[in-house]
Design a protein around this motif. Structure first.
Motif, PDB file in Angstrom:
ATOM      1  N   UNK A   1       0.820  -1.214   0.000  1.00  0.00           N
ATOM      2  CA  UNK A   1       0.000   0.000   0.000  1.00  0.00           C
ATOM      3  C   UNK A   1       0.857   1.268   0.000  1.00  0.00           C
ATOM      4  N   UNK A   2       1.979   1.243   0.706  1.00  0.00           N
ATOM      5  CA  UNK A   2       2.883   2.403   0.684  1.00  0.00           C
ATOM      6  C   UNK A   2       3.379   2.649  -0.732  1.00  0.00           C
ATOM      7  N   UNK A   3       3.738   1.575  -1.429  1.00  0.00           N
ATOM      8  CA  UNK A   3       4.198   1.703  -2.802  1.00  0.00           C
ATOM      9  C   UNK A   3       3.116   2.350  -3.662  1.00  0.00           C
ATOM     10  N   UNK A   4       1.886   1.913  -3.520  1.00  0.00           N
ATOM     11  CA  UNK A   4       0.786   2.477  -4.308  1.00  0.00           C
ATOM     12  C   UNK A   4       0.540   3.949  -3.954  1.00  0.00           C
ATOM     13  N   UNK A   5       0.724   4.299  -2.691  1.00  0.00           N
ATOM     14  CA  UNK A   5       0.560   5.697  -2.270  1.00  0.00           C
ATOM     15  C   UNK A   5       1.625   6.575  -2.918  1.00  0.00           C
ATOM     16  N   UNK A   6       2.845   6.075  -3.021  1.00  0.00           N
ATOM     17  CA  UNK A   6       3.952   6.841  -3.600  1.00  0.00           C
ATOM     18  C   UNK A   6       3.959   6.817  -5.123  1.00  0.00           C
ATOM     19  N   UNK A   7       3.239   5.897  -5.736  1.00  0.00           N
ATOM     20  CA  UNK A   7       3.192   5.774  -7.202  1.00  0.00           C
ATOM     21  C   UNK A   7       2.115   6.725  -7.744  1.00  0.00           C
ATOM     22  N   UNK A   8       2.448   7.987  -7.825  1.00  0.00           N
ATOM     23  CA  UNK A   8       1.489   9.024  -8.203  1.00  0.00           C
ATOM     24  C   UNK A   8       0.912   8.824  -9.602  1.00  0.00           C
ATOM     25  N   UNK A   9       1.725   8.353 -10.544  1.00  0.00           N
ATOM     26  CA  UNK A   9       1.239   8.220 -11.918  1.00  0.00           C
ATOM     27  C   UNK A   9       0.652   6.843 -12.215  1.00  0.00           C
ATOM     28  N   UNK A  10       0.690   5.933 -11.242  1.00  0.00           N
ATOM     29  CA  UNK A  10       0.046   4.645 -11.386  1.00  0.00           C
ATOM     30  C   UNK A  10       0.668   3.700 -12.396  1.00  0.00           C
ATOM     31  N   UNK A  11       1.974   3.860 -12.657  1.00  0.00           N
ATOM     32  CA  UNK A  11       2.620   3.005 -13.662  1.00  0.00           C
ATOM     33  C   UNK A  11       3.350   1.801 -13.051  1.00  0.00           C
ATOM     34  N   UNK A  12       3.107   1.544 -11.782  1.00  0.00           N
ATOM     35  CA  UNK A  12       3.722   0.421 -11.053  1.00  0.00           C
ATOM     36  C   UNK A  12       5.230   0.539 -10.942  1.00  0.00           C
ATOM     37  N   UNK A  13       5.734   1.751 -11.027  1.00  0.00           N
ATOM     38  CA  UNK A  13       7.150   2.051 -10.819  1.00  0.00           C
ATOM     39  C   UNK A  13       7.239   3.382 -10.072  1.00  0.00           C
ATOM     40  N   UNK A  14       8.259   3.527  -9.250  1.00  0.00           N
ATOM     41  CA  UNK A  14       8.519   4.822  -8.625  1.00  0.00           C
ATOM     42  C   UNK A  14       9.644   5.480  -9.404  1.00  0.00           C
ATOM     43  N   UNK A  15       9.256   6.320 -10.344  1.00  0.00           N
ATOM     44  CA  UNK A  15      10.214   7.020 -11.184  1.00  0.00           C
ATOM     45  C   UNK A  15      10.626   8.347 -10.580  1.00  0.00           C
ATOM     46  N   UNK A  16      11.387   9.094 -11.332  1.00  0.00           N
ATOM     47  CA  UNK A  16      11.892  10.389 -10.866  1.00  0.00           C
ATOM     48  C   UNK A  16      10.748  11.327 -10.497  1.00  0.00           C
ATOM     49  N   UNK A  17       9.689  11.375 -11.302  1.00  0.00           N
ATOM     50  CA  UNK A  17       8.581  12.285 -10.989  1.00  0.00           C
ATOM     51  C   UNK A  17       7.859  11.861  -9.709  1.00  0.00           C
ATOM     52  N   UNK A  18       7.701  10.554  -9.500  1.00  0.00           N
ATOM     53  CA  UNK A  18       7.080  10.073  -8.254  1.00  0.00           C
ATOM     54  C   UNK A  18       7.952  10.422  -7.053  1.00  0.00           C
ATOM     55  N   UNK A  19       9.238  10.151  -7.162  1.00  0.00           N
ATOM     56  CA  UNK A  19      10.151  10.442  -6.052  1.00  0.00           C
ATOM     57  C   UNK A  19      10.204  11.935  -5.750  1.00  0.00           C
TER      58      UNK A  19
END
Length: 127
Positions: A55-73
């Motif tokens: 759930x934390x991962x999903x909260x941090x994944x703002x664009x919903x692409x199943x990756x935490x990229x530069x924009x999410x971070x």
């Protein structure tokens, strides 16, 4: 969602809106009573670390692409730190350090497996 965000625990949480969105069973972000119960279950001390990590991962994944990229971070950091405290260069350096430490396959983003690996090493995650 507005009523739920008034709870003290969420009103001061920089991710309160994201928490509600992730737990909402519909697209508009409104939480049903069942959604609220799911949220309380995951946020309870009894919830397994793996469920909390998902759930934390999903909260941090703002664009919903199943990756935490530069924009999410970037968005995560901006919610945790006053924008005036970091220069653009500081932000870039911080994200580079995060990716250097956690991005095991060097693809420029964190997968759930990489995120979970980092969380396993963090004793503070369950608090």
């Amino acid at each position: 969602m507005t009523k739920i965000l008034q709870y003290p625990e969420l009103s001061v949480n920089p991710f309160g809106d994201r928490i509600c969105k992730v737990f909402s069973s519909n697209q508009d972000g409104d939480c049903t009573f069942e959604d609220f119960l799911d949220m309380m279950s995951v946020l309870s001390e009894a919830a397994p670390k793996s469920v909390k990590a998902e759930h934390a991962f999903r909260i941090f994944d703002f664009d919903g692409d199943d990756m935490l990229g530069v924009s999410d971070l970037t968005k995560v950091i901006e919610r945790l730190v006053d924008k005036n405290q970091l220069t653009e260069s500081d932000m870039e350096h911080l994200i580079e350090n995060i990716l250097e430490e956690a991005d095991l396959d060097d693809d420029g983003a964190l997968s759930f497996a990489e995120f979970e690996h980092i969380i396993e090493r963090s004793s503070d995650f369950m608090r």
